[in-house]
Design a protein around this motif. Structure first.
Motif, PDB file in Angstrom:
ATOM      1  N   MET A  20       0.835  -1.203   0.000  1.00 60.89           N
ATOM      2  CA  MET A  20       0.000   0.000   0.000  1.00 60.89           C
ATOM      3  C   MET A  20       0.870   1.253   0.000  1.00 60.89           C
ATOM      4  O   MET A  20       0.886   2.013  -0.955  1.00 60.89           O
ATOM      5  CB  MET A  20      -0.935  -0.018   1.211  1.00 60.89           C
ATOM      6  N   TYR A  21       1.648   1.451   1.098  1.00 61.87           N
ATOM      7  CA  TYR A  21       2.471   2.654   1.162  1.00 61.87           C
ATOM      8  C   TYR A  21       3.763   2.519   0.362  1.00 61.87           C
ATOM      9  O   TYR A  21       4.455   3.501   0.127  1.00 61.87           O
ATOM     10  CB  TYR A  21       2.789   3.029   2.617  1.00 61.87           C
ATOM     11  N   GLU A  22       4.093   1.281  -0.065  1.00 58.85           N
ATOM     12  CA  GLU A  22       5.340   1.071  -0.797  1.00 58.85           C
ATOM     13  C   GLU A  22       5.382   1.907  -2.064  1.00 58.85           C
ATOM     14  O   GLU A  22       6.392   2.552  -2.375  1.00 58.85           O
ATOM     15  CB  GLU A  22       5.503  -0.420  -1.150  1.00 58.85           C
ATOM     16  N   THR A  23       4.292   1.893  -2.824  1.00 60.05           N
ATOM     17  CA  THR A  23       4.244   2.656  -4.078  1.00 60.05           C
ATOM     18  C   THR A  23       4.324   4.153  -3.810  1.00 60.05           C
ATOM     19  O   THR A  23       5.022   4.889  -4.519  1.00 60.05           O
ATOM     20  CB  THR A  23       2.946   2.330  -4.841  1.00 60.05           C
ATOM     21  N   PHE A  24       3.642   4.600  -2.780  1.00 59.81           N
ATOM     22  CA  PHE A  24       3.632   6.027  -2.450  1.00 59.81           C
ATOM     23  C   PHE A  24       5.044   6.548  -2.159  1.00 59.81           C
ATOM     24  O   PHE A  24       5.407   7.649  -2.570  1.00 59.81           O
ATOM     25  CB  PHE A  24       2.726   6.269  -1.239  1.00 59.81           C
ATOM     26  N   TYR A  25       5.836   5.721  -1.477  1.00 59.26           N
ATOM     27  CA  TYR A  25       7.198   6.141  -1.129  1.00 59.26           C
ATOM     28  C   TYR A  25       8.252   5.622  -2.115  1.00 59.26           C
ATOM     29  O   TYR A  25       9.452   5.790  -1.869  1.00 59.26           O
ATOM     30  CB  TYR A  25       7.540   5.674   0.288  1.00 59.26           C
ATOM     31  N   LEU A  57       2.467   3.607   7.262  1.00 57.22           N
ATOM     32  CA  LEU A  57       1.073   3.572   6.834  1.00 57.22           C
ATOM     33  C   LEU A  57       0.367   4.884   7.164  1.00 57.22           C
ATOM     34  O   LEU A  57      -0.366   5.434   6.324  1.00 57.22           O
ATOM     35  CB  LEU A  57       0.349   2.405   7.520  1.00 57.22           C
ATOM     36  N   ALA A  58       0.613   5.379   8.375  1.00 58.45           N
ATOM     37  CA  ALA A  58       0.005   6.656   8.760  1.00 58.45           C
ATOM     38  C   ALA A  58       0.496   7.773   7.856  1.00 58.45           C
ATOM     39  O   ALA A  58      -0.282   8.664   7.458  1.00 58.45           O
ATOM     40  CB  ALA A  58       0.335   6.970  10.221  1.00 58.45           C
ATOM     41  N   GLY A  59       1.786   7.746   7.494  1.00 60.93           N
ATOM     42  CA  GLY A  59       2.327   8.753   6.593  1.00 60.93           C
ATOM     43  C   GLY A  59       1.688   8.701   5.224  1.00 60.93           C
ATOM     44  O   GLY A  59       1.388   9.753   4.608  1.00 60.93           O
ATOM     45  N   PHE A  60       1.456   7.508   4.729  1.00 59.04           N
ATOM     46  CA  PHE A  60       0.795   7.342   3.436  1.00 59.04           C
ATOM     47  C   PHE A  60      -0.625   7.907   3.475  1.00 59.04           C
ATOM     48  O   PHE A  60      -1.067   8.610   2.552  1.00 59.04           O
ATOM     49  CB  PHE A  60       0.769   5.857   3.061  1.00 59.04           C
ATOM     50  N   LEU A  61      -1.352   7.621   4.554  1.00 52.50           N
ATOM     51  CA  LEU A  61      -2.745   8.071   4.654  1.00 52.50           C
ATOM     52  C   LEU A  61      -2.857   9.584   4.750  1.00 52.50           C
ATOM     53  O   LEU A  61      -3.860  10.171   4.310  1.00 52.50           O
ATOM     54  CB  LEU A  61      -3.404   7.419   5.872  1.00 52.50           C
ATOM     55  N   THR A  62      -1.849  10.228   5.322  1.00 53.18           N
ATOM     56  CA  THR A  62      -1.881  11.690   5.462  1.00 53.18           C
ATOM     57  C   THR A  62      -1.044  12.409   4.408  1.00 53.18           C
ATOM     58  O   THR A  62      -1.016  13.640   4.377  1.00 53.18           O
ATOM     59  CB  THR A  62      -1.389  12.097   6.855  1.00 53.18           C
ATOM     60  N   GLY A  63      -0.329  11.634   3.570  1.00 49.58           N
ATOM     61  CA  GLY A  63       0.511  12.235   2.544  1.00 49.58           C
ATOM     62  C   GLY A  63       1.805  12.812   3.081  1.00 49.58           C
ATOM     63  O   GLY A  63       2.441  13.657   2.435  1.00 49.58           O
ATOM     64  N   ALA A  64       2.247  12.340   4.252  1.00 47.03           N
ATOM     65  CA  ALA A  64       3.457  12.886   4.870  1.00 47.03           C
ATOM     66  C   ALA A  64       4.706  12.348   4.177  1.00 47.03           C
ATOM     67  O   ALA A  64       4.775  11.169   3.822  1.00 47.03           O
ATOM     68  CB  ALA A  64       3.497  12.521   6.354  1.00 47.03           C
ATOM     69  N   THR A  65       5.685  13.210   3.994  1.00 51.55           N
ATOM     70  CA  THR A  65       6.972  12.799   3.419  1.00 51.55           C
ATOM     71  C   THR A  65       8.106  12.922   4.434  1.00 51.55           C
ATOM     72  O   THR A  65       9.270  12.729   4.094  1.00 51.55           O
ATOM     73  CB  THR A  65       7.298  13.661   2.192  1.00 51.55           C
ATOM     74  N   ALA A  66       7.753  13.242   5.673  1.00 56.68           N
ATOM     75  CA  ALA A  66       8.737  13.321   6.750  1.00 56.68           C
ATOM     76  C   ALA A  66       8.052  12.986   8.064  1.00 56.68           C
ATOM     77  O   ALA A  66       6.871  13.288   8.255  1.00 56.68           O
ATOM     78  CB  ALA A  66       9.368  14.709   6.815  1.00 56.68           C
ATOM     79  N   PHE A  67       8.798  12.348   8.963  1.00 60.62           N
ATOM     80  CA  PHE A  67       8.259  11.959  10.257  1.00 60.62           C
ATOM     81  C   PHE A  67       9.022  12.672  11.375  1.00 60.62           C
ATOM     82  O   PHE A  67      10.249  12.801  11.329  1.00 60.62           O
ATOM     83  CB  PHE A  67       8.368  10.446  10.471  1.00 60.62           C
ATOM     84  N   SER A  68       8.277  13.103  12.372  1.00 59.94           N
ATOM     85  CA  SER A  68       8.874  13.757  13.536  1.00 59.94           C
ATOM     86  C   SER A  68       8.484  12.979  14.788  1.00 59.94           C
ATOM     87  O   SER A  68       7.767  11.970  14.727  1.00 59.94           O
ATOM     88  CB  SER A  68       8.373  15.201  13.650  1.00 59.94           C
ATOM     89  N   THR A  69       8.939  13.458  15.922  1.00 62.20           N
ATOM     90  CA  THR A  69       8.604  12.793  17.188  1.00 62.20           C
ATOM     91  C   THR A  69       7.099  12.835  17.450  1.00 62.20           C
ATOM     92  O   THR A  69       6.564  11.940  18.106  1.00 62.20           O
ATOM     93  CB  THR A  69       9.346  13.464  18.352  1.00 62.20           C
ATOM     94  N   GLU A  70       6.410  13.845  16.919  1.00 64.69           N
ATOM     95  CA  GLU A  70       4.969  13.943  17.124  1.00 64.69           C
ATOM     96  C   GLU A  70       4.238  12.789  16.444  1.00 64.69           C
ATOM     97  O   GLU A  70       3.333  12.178  17.027  1.00 64.69           O
ATOM     98  CB  GLU A  70       4.432  15.282  16.584  1.00 64.69           C
ATOM     99  N   GLU A  71       4.637  12.482  15.198  1.00 62.85           N
ATOM    100  CA  GLU A  71       4.005  11.363  14.487  1.00 62.85           C
ATOM    101  C   GLU A  71       4.264  10.040  15.214  1.00 62.85           C
ATOM    102  O   GLU A  71       3.379   9.192  15.301  1.00 62.85           O
ATOM    103  CB  GLU A  71       4.517  11.271  13.054  1.00 62.85           C
ATOM    104  N   VAL A  72       5.477   9.887  15.731  1.00 60.81           N
ATOM    105  CA  VAL A  72       5.803   8.665  16.470  1.00 60.81           C
ATOM    106  C   VAL A  72       4.910   8.546  17.704  1.00 60.81           C
ATOM    107  O   VAL A  72       4.369   7.474  17.990  1.00 60.81           O
ATOM    108  CB  VAL A  72       7.289   8.651  16.886  1.00 60.81           C
ATOM    109  N   ALA A  73       4.737   9.644  18.426  1.00 60.15           N
ATOM    110  CA  ALA A  73       3.917   9.627  19.642  1.00 60.15           C
ATOM    111  C   ALA A  73       2.473   9.248  19.329  1.00 60.15           C
ATOM    112  O   ALA A  73       1.841   8.489  20.081  1.00 60.15           O
ATOM    113  CB  ALA A  73       3.967  10.996  20.327  1.00 60.15           C
ATOM    114  N   VAL A  74       1.946   9.742  18.219  1.00 60.88           N
ATOM    115  CA  VAL A  74       0.564   9.429  17.843  1.00 60.88           C
ATOM    116  C   VAL A  74       0.412   7.943  17.552  1.00 60.88           C
ATOM    117  O   VAL A  74      -0.535   7.294  18.015  1.00 60.88           O
ATOM    118  CB  VAL A  74       0.138  10.264  16.611  1.00 60.88           C
ATOM    119  N   VAL A  75       1.357   7.381  16.788  1.00 62.39           N
ATOM    120  CA  VAL A  75       1.284   5.966  16.428  1.00 62.39           C
ATOM    121  C   VAL A  75       1.454   5.087  17.670  1.00 62.39           C
ATOM    122  O   VAL A  75       0.751   4.088  17.837  1.00 62.39           O
ATOM    123  CB  VAL A  75       2.342   5.626  15.358  1.00 62.39           C
ATOM    124  N   VAL A  76       2.385   5.450  18.541  1.00 64.12           N
ATOM    125  CA  VAL A  76       2.581   4.685  19.779  1.00 64.12           C
ATOM    126  C   VAL A  76       1.294   4.672  20.595  1.00 64.12           C
ATOM    127  O   VAL A  76       0.884   3.638  21.123  1.00 64.12           O
ATOM    128  CB  VAL A  76       3.738   5.278  20.603  1.00 64.12           C
TER     129      VAL A  76
END
Length: 372
Positions: A1-6, A244-263
């Motif tokens: 799913m997210y493989e193609t996006f990235y 997966l979360a990055g793909f759903l939101t169209g994110a191309t970079a991850f920060s500590t905030e995204e990690v905290a949400v997924v955790v």
């Protein structure tokens, strides 16, 4: 799913052990060195232990890929709670030997004759027992007895025992003295440190063609390490969900905030799963063991958690933050036990399918001979 996006050629953080993704951390390189040393010795037992998800199975599969199949015949046994005779039957089946309706003496003779035939052909046998912590003392004793098979001074069978930390306690019991004398090397595989965690993540991404997207911003790798304690399978679970979360939101970079949400999401889901299991086990009364949709101690038995979690929190005077930390701790453990149990089932199914395939091939060969 997210493989193609990235723009990736595959899934970088799959949970299924894949030796092509093997990452040589300090601990994994050392453990592999012990296994290779054991192979060179051609006798005795090598014991490798490690926490759930530490990478033991991937380590073993990496070693198997390096084996010269013209010289070494390897068989892998995924242990469950087996007794002595069941263990012998599975050992025979793992090497492709008939074992149904055979008495113990006949089983032993069949295995010994097979091992002798390998030696005569210039080969040797290697038995790998995964989930060794589930073996009963009698089953372990049967494995030790198999190591007695010799031709002159040449051992006919070598065994690797791979298990969780509790197997180390089993090995230290007084009844295991004879087995300990046969162990030529033992190693405990621990978690990775922060630098290795970062290198591990990038290693898996580059293996599937990662070219910097998504980017991991400053502090992200450290946040992943803190959330997973450097355990490979936990890292895979978290990073897969992060991608997966990055793909759903169209994110191309991850920060500590995204990690905290997924955790937070993973912890919530672990709590919901445990609560649902409690309801399924106890009926409507099961709701009493769940609070705010999170996991309760009483429902943890459905996923094999230790008795320690079966307690009533009302006896403790905890403030809200402390109670939440306790719940998070329990949820993380419950998720780990569930994931480990699913992994065991998957490996057992793989072994069963392989055995059925061999039986089908033999049946077809027999039919072909009858036709001729």
């Amino acid at each position: 799913m997210y493989e193609t996006f990235y723009g990736l050629s595959g899934k970088p953080f799959q949970l299924n052990p894949d030796p092509s993704f093997f990452f040589g951390s300090k601990g994994h390189r050392r453990a592999l060195a012990y296994l290779e040393y054991g192979l060179h010795q051609s006798e005795g037992f090598i014991v490798i232990t490690g926490e759930i998800g530490a990478g033991k199975t991937t380590l073993v599969r990496s070693l198997l890929q390096k084996l010269d199949v013209k010289k070494v015949v390897a068989a892998q046994l995924v242990s469950t709670h087996l007794d002595a005779e069941d263990t012998l039957r599975l050992v025979a089946a793992a090497f492709g030997l008939p074992n149904k309706q055979l008495k113990k003496a006949d089983l032993l003779l069949s295995i010994e004759m097979f091992l002798l035939s390998l030696t005569a052909a210039g080969k040797r046998a290697l038995l790998i027992v995964d989930e060794a912590q589930n073996l009963t003392p009698r089953a372990i004793e049967e494995l030790r007895m198999l190591s007695n098979f010799q031709l002159g001074e040449h051992a006919l069978l070598q065994s690797f025992l791979v298990g969780q930390p509790e197997f180390r306690e089993t090995m230290q019991s007084p009844d295991m003295q004879q087995l300990r004398q046969r162990v030529i090397a033992s190693y405990h595989l621990g978690p990775m440190d922060p630098a290795e965690t970062e290198a591990y993540i990038e290693h898996r991404l580059k293996h599937v063609g990662w070219r910097g997207s998504p980017a991991f911003l400053a502090g992200t790798h450290e946040a992943i390490f803190k959330a997973t304690d450097g355990v490979p399978r936990r890292i895979n679970t978290l990073c897969d969900r992060l991608m997966l979360a990055g793909f759903l939101t169209g994110a191309t970079a991850f920060s500590t905030e995204e990690v905290a949400v997924v955790v937070s999401e993973i912890r919530d889901e672990a709590g919901d799963a445990a609560a649902a299991a409690a309801v399924a086990k106890h009926g409507d009364g099961g709701a009493a063991v769940a609070t705010s949709g999170r996991a309760a101690f009483g429902g943890s038995h459905m996923i094999g958690a230790p008795e320690l979690f079966d307690m009533d929190l009302s006896q403790f005077k905890l403030d809200a933050p402390s109670a939440q930390r306790v719940r998070d701790f329990v949820n993380a453990h419950q998720a780990g036990y569930l994931e480990d149990r699913l992994s065991r089932i998957e490996r057992t199914l793989e072994q069963t399918i392989a055995m059925l395939g061999e039986l089908a091939d033999r049946s077809l060969d027999a039919q072909g001979k009858e036709t001729e």
